[in-house]
Structure formats: C-alpha cells, structure tokens
Design a protein around this motif. Sequence first.
Motif, PDB file in Angstrom:
ATOM      1  N   TRP A  24      40.996  48.065  49.131  1.00 38.50           N
ATOM      2  CA  TRP A  24      41.132  47.301  47.894  1.00 38.50           C
ATOM      3  C   TRP A  24      42.405  46.467  47.950  1.00 38.50           C
ATOM      4  N   ALA A  30      45.317  43.964  45.430  1.00 36.04           N
ATOM      5  CA  ALA A  30      45.841  43.568  44.126  1.00 36.04           C
ATOM      6  C   ALA A  30      46.631  42.288  44.335  1.00 36.04           C
ATOM      7  N   THR A  31      46.693  41.453  43.326  1.00 38.01           N
ATOM      8  CA  THR A  31      47.463  40.217  43.439  1.00 38.01           C
ATOM      9  C   THR A  31      48.936  40.496  43.128  1.00 38.01           C
ATOM     10  N   GLN A  33      49.329  40.755  39.449  1.00 37.65           N
ATOM     11  CA  GLN A  33      48.767  42.010  38.965  1.00 37.65           C
ATOM     12  C   GLN A  33      49.761  43.153  39.181  1.00 37.65           C
ATOM     13  N   GLY A  40      42.643  34.704  46.495  1.00 41.95           N
ATOM     14  CA  GLY A  40      41.821  35.523  47.376  1.00 41.95           C
ATOM     15  C   GLY A  40      42.128  35.220  48.830  1.00 41.95           C
ATOM     16  N   LEU A  51      37.747  37.942  45.955  1.00 47.51           N
ATOM     17  CA  LEU A  51      38.760  38.691  45.210  1.00 47.51           C
ATOM     18  C   LEU A  51      38.123  39.577  44.150  1.00 47.51           C
ATOM     19  N   GLU A  52      37.080  39.105  43.514  1.00 49.14           N
ATOM     20  CA  GLU A  52      36.445  39.918  42.477  1.00 49.14           C
ATOM     21  C   GLU A  52      35.773  41.160  43.063  1.00 49.14           C
ATOM     22  N   ARG A 109      39.092  43.368  44.466  1.00 49.42           N
ATOM     23  CA  ARG A 109      40.253  43.592  43.600  1.00 49.42           C
ATOM     24  C   ARG A 109      40.237  45.007  43.012  1.00 49.42           C
TER      25      ARG A 109
END
Length: 117
Positions: free
Chosen positions: A33, A35-36, A39, A76, A110-111, A114
């Motif tokens: 996974w 994360a940005t 985020q 992404g 990314l979706e 994420r």
Amino acid sequence: MPVKRRLLHVPAPTGDEAVTAICAVVRRIPKGWVATYGQVAAMAGLPRRARLVGRVLQRLDPSAAIPWHRVVNAKGEVSCSLSRNGSDALQRRLLESEGVEFDDKNRFDLERFRWLD
C-alpha cells in the motif's frame, strides 16, 4: 436552543516531535500500500506540510526500519529528482516487489493502492 460546539485546537508537533509523528505514520503503512506526502502530513497532525514529510524521509538513516518507499506523490507517481541520488529507481523497485503495478508512464493507480487508515 442547540449547544454550540467549539473545535478542540491541538497544536501541531514541532521539531523532533514532528519527525517522530511522521515516522510513526509511515511505519503503519502496510506492505503493498502507499500513502501520499500530504496524507502522511495530515495523519501526523501536520496538515499542509507535505514538503516537510519529504524532507524528513529524505534525511532518514538508511538503517532505519521505516518503509519510506511507501510514500508517494499525489499524482500516483514516484517523485523523481537528482537530489534523490537514485533512490527514485530504488523506490519503484521496492514498490513493485510489494505488488504495486506501474504503467508505461511510470504511474500506478493511486485509488487502488492508497492506504486508507
């Protein structure tokens, strides 16, 4: 008459507290996974401090057990820069080894990948 509620103001961490908060969030990102930067900043109590997250991760001790490679930009992508001294290519390899799939434009969904805590 309704009771008015006031938001509890919690001061943002500073200095070593900010570094500790950022690292604590990054350690929680599960394998496979991402994360940005933004985020991670928000989750660490540092909203709008995405660049700080990048600086902290860039200065990590290489022997630190922090999965820095799971933090990516909001497009992404793995952020590419000469200042990263090749760690952008390493980051992509590490993400691919965890199952993150890149397209021919060096992007991933990314979706799909994420992490939503």
